[in-house]
Scaffold this active site. Structure first.
Site, PDB file in Angstrom:
ATOM      1  N   ASN A  98       0.854  -1.192   0.000  1.00 15.06           N
ATOM      2  CA  ASN A  98       0.000   0.000   0.000  1.00 15.06           C
ATOM      3  C   ASN A  98       0.888   1.241   0.000  1.00 15.06           C
ATOM      4  O   ASN A  98       0.566   2.258   0.593  1.00 15.06           O
ATOM      5  CB  ASN A  98      -0.912  -0.023   1.238  1.00 15.06           C
ATOM      6  CG  ASN A  98      -2.067   0.961   1.104  1.00 15.06           C
ATOM      7  OD1 ASN A  98      -2.263   1.560   0.047  1.00 15.06           O
ATOM      8  ND2 ASN A  98      -2.828   1.139   2.167  1.00 15.06           N
ATOM      9  N   HIS A 405      -1.253   3.447   9.525  1.00 14.44           N
ATOM     10  CA  HIS A 405      -0.236   3.734  10.538  1.00 14.44           C
ATOM     11  C   HIS A 405      -0.453   5.060  11.233  1.00 14.44           C
ATOM     12  O   HIS A 405      -0.294   5.188  12.436  1.00 14.44           O
ATOM     13  CB  HIS A 405       1.143   3.706   9.875  1.00 14.44           C
ATOM     14  CG  HIS A 405       1.272   4.615   8.678  1.00 14.44           C
ATOM     15  ND1 HIS A 405       2.353   5.396   8.443  1.00 14.44           N
ATOM     16  CD2 HIS A 405       0.427   4.879   7.638  1.00 14.44           C
ATOM     17  CE1 HIS A 405       2.185   6.088   7.337  1.00 14.44           C
ATOM     18  NE2 HIS A 405       1.032   5.787   6.827  1.00 14.44           N
TER      19      HIS A 405
END
Ligand code: DC
Length: 662
Positions: A98, A405
């Protein structure tokens, strides 16, 4: 290794210490590609070791580029043997996870070079638009096909015939990475004349483009920037290795620590948190975040190679709110959405439309998770408004992280609020900062807990109250929660083995503490809670595992600045396993029976010492033998037998231990 499902973060009191940032993701992936395409060997120092850089390294190796070493090993020195514009591998199937910073520039470089390449990623990557870049490349004759949805990866790249006679045009208002990708790839064409890229629409995230230009310059290629609308690569510009290059610390990752250093001042106990690896001369746009924090009232000191965050500026109790243009700092802006909870007025972030096409739809995700904490939030296409929270607004929450994240990292800052916070799938930080939570734990100071456990009549309650008064801490008499639940059950005729209904009662317990008194529905029930019948009922329901679980949140929610003294049976073992000091208070059954007997007599209640001793032994046996949270000292608890000590001597001993730990 299995991925942990969640991580619990205690409420925080302050922050301080030092920390070295991992390398910048944006710089790492740009210089890896530039070094691979350039002439000569480049020695990269301080490269980021994370999922996104691993993806880029694997892709380059898959294209036949020789890379020696690995980030995170041997002081992180990586040697890239540049291919001087001719990749050894002309066919490859590249899995790019990603990582937007890998898929975009590789698409441009491979399309300009031509070959037989498949570029694909995780499902979310196949939802992130790339059509503007593909259109720009196709318009000059590159051969790119969509292998799934038009406008999105996966892509197949063939051998086209790029024309150099007309300017390239690319949209700049969805992602600046499209322009960056073209700029990084253009020197590969070795064009005899100037090459021009024209930007359509307003260019967003300009500092990231400035970073691209600065790094191209390090590799010997100069690009003229005409007001962010036209970029001209001078004739004959070729990529040449600078030899050795040091990667700066990641400025977006710095934002969490700078914010922690500032928020640490909320309780008036800010220390200095020194963040090494960036400074005022950083190439990265997100360093601007430190200036925004400064404008909002945080105390920031700028050093050479580091930035210090030192709590709040004099005279400020909370951060300022207001309107913040985030167009240039889209990643660090997420951190601002959380620090806004600690402002004194609403904060409006704007220029954040690009959040929609990042790792997840970040506008939706941030809004949802902030609301979970109890915050008031509004959002539109390219803005979000966050209202500050007062103590009573906070709700304990489990934060969903959407495999993003930055959501996991920025929400860790919510633990400066009076809240028991859970971060789901914490390992998602591995995309850019695998050691984030360890680093965070290393520089924050949780609200301290002093846990006092022990059997009935050991004097824990008295001791806890005295310690709390001496330290100025809040006090939690956890038994009162079991007693209050029992009292509610008795009042409402709920059977003491009807666990589901007892759990409902516990979850909705209308309990408050006021100056030592326990209030249920606003009425003082302190005396009733000490009734023998209520005590017995509490003892009967205490072994029920789901009930204990239901009372956990309520107990943990009492952990408030400046600290908590908690007494009970499982404070050190279950409820506050990270307590700074755990005391296991005990005395022989005979000593405790004698104390209880004297206490009853002094209250005018008739008592027989043998009956008291028998009851107490039975209670001990029941508390110790139950299957859940059986009464036992935590392995790291300090035993204290107070049979020969009076209250003052016991208090002195505990305070002495506490001082040794602080
Ligand atoms: O400490 P106390 O007598 O007020 O506790 C009442 C009951 O609640 C007792 O039977 C033990 C139980 N209890 C518990 O199981 N865990 C705690 N942390 C506190 C009390």
């Amino acid at each position: 290794m299995t991925r942990p499902e969640h991580l619990d973060l205690p409420p925080l009191l302050g922050a301080g210490g030092e920390l070295r940032l991992p390398g910048s993701k944006s710089i790492s992936n740009r210089v890896l590609l530039l070094a691979a395409l350039a002439e000569g060997v480049t020695e990269l120092h301080g490269l980021l070791d994370s999922d996104d850089t691993r993806v880029m390294l694997d892709a380059l190796r898959g294209l036949g580029v020789r890379v020696d070493g690995a980030p995170g090993v041997d002081a992180g020195v990586v040697r890239v043997h540049g291919c001087a514009g001719r990749l050894p591998g002309t066919r490859a199937d590249l899995f790019l996870g990603n990582a937007g910073t890998a898929v975009r520039p590789l698409t441009a470089a491979l399309a300009l070079l031509g070959g037989d390449y498949l570029l694909r990623g995780v499902p979310r990557m196949h939802e992130r638009p790339i059509g503007d870049l593909v259109d720009a490349l196709r318009a000059i004759g590159c051969a790119i096909e969509y292998r799934g949805q038009p406008g999105y990866p996966p892509l197949h790249i063939g051998r086209g015939a790029p024309r150099l006679d007309a300017p390239l045009r690319v949209r700049g208002d969805v992602s600046s990475q499209f322009l960056t990708a073209l700029l990084l790839g253009l020197p590969l064409l070795g064009a005899p004349g100037d090459l021009e890229v024209q930007v359509e629409g307003t260019l967003i995230s300009r500092p990231y483009v400035a970073l691209t230009l600065a790094l191209l310059q390090r590799f010997g290629v100069h690009v003229d920037n005409h007001d962010w609308q036209r970029f001209v690569l001078r004739a004959g510009g070729r990529l040449r290795s600078p030899g050795r290059l040091r990667v700066e610390g990641d400025a977006s990752s710095a934002s969490y620590f700078l914010a922690a250093g500032v928020l640490g001042g909320l309780h008036g106990r800010g220390g200095v948190l020194r963040v090494h690896g960036i400074d005022a001369h950083s190439l990265q746009g997100d360093v601007e975040f430190a200036r925004v924090l400064e404008r909002l009232g945080g105390r920031i000191d700028w050093g050479d190679g580091f930035i210090d965050a030192c709590g709040m500026q004099a005279g400020r109790a909370r951060l300022a709110g207001g309107d913040i243009d985030c167009l240039a700092i889209p990643d660090a802006a997420m951190t601002l959405a959380v620090t806004a909870l600690f402002a004194d007025a609403p904060t409006r972030l704007h220029g954040i439309a690009s959040w929609r096409v990042k790792e997840t739809d970040r506008i939706h995700a941030m809004q949802t998770e902030l609301r979970r904490l109890g915050a008031r939030v509004e959002a539109g296409d390219d803005w979000m408004r966050v209202w500050p929270m007062r103590d009573g607004d906070w709700r304990n929450a489990s934060i969903h992280t959407y495999d993003d994240h930055r959501i996991a990292m920025c929400f860790s800052l919510a633990s400066f609020g009076p809240v028991d916070l859970r971060i789901e799938d914490p390992a998602c930080v591995g995309k850019t900062f695998p050691g984030y939570f360890q680093a965070f734990a290393g520089v924050v100071r949780p609200v301290p807990v002093l846990a006092i456990d022990g059997p009935t009549a050991s004097g824990k309650g008295t001791l806890a109250a005295r310690v709390g008064a001496r330290l100025g801490f809040h006090v939690l008499d956890s038994g009162s929660l079991y007693r209050a639940t029992a009292l509610q059950a008795l009042r409402q005729g709920v059977a003491l083995d009807d666990e589901p209904t007892l759990v409902e009662l516990a979850c909705a317990l209308p309990i408050r503490w006021d100056d030592g008194a326990v209030l249920l529905d606003g009425l003082d029930v302190s005396a009733q809670l000490r009734d023998e019948a209520v005590g017995n009922a509490a003892s009967a329901i205490a072994p029920l595992p789901r009930l204990r679980n239901a009372l956990l949140g309520l107990q943990r929610a009492q952990r408030r600045a400046p600290g908590l003294v908690a007494d009970g049976r499982d404070m050190g073992s279950v409820v506050f396993p990270d307590a700074r000091l755990k005391v296991y208070l005990t005395a022989s059954p005979e000593t405790r029976a004698e104390r209880r007997h004297k206490q009853l007599i002094s209250q005018g209640i008739s008592s027989n010492i043998n009956d008291v001793l028998r009851d107490l032994r039975a209670r001990d046996a029941r508390d110790a033998s139950r299957s859940v949270a059986a009464m036992a000292a935590a392995p790291d608890a300090l035993p204290l037998d107070n049979a020969g000590l009076d209250v003052d001597a016991t208090l002195d001993r505990v305070l002495q231990w506490w001082r040794e730990r602080t």
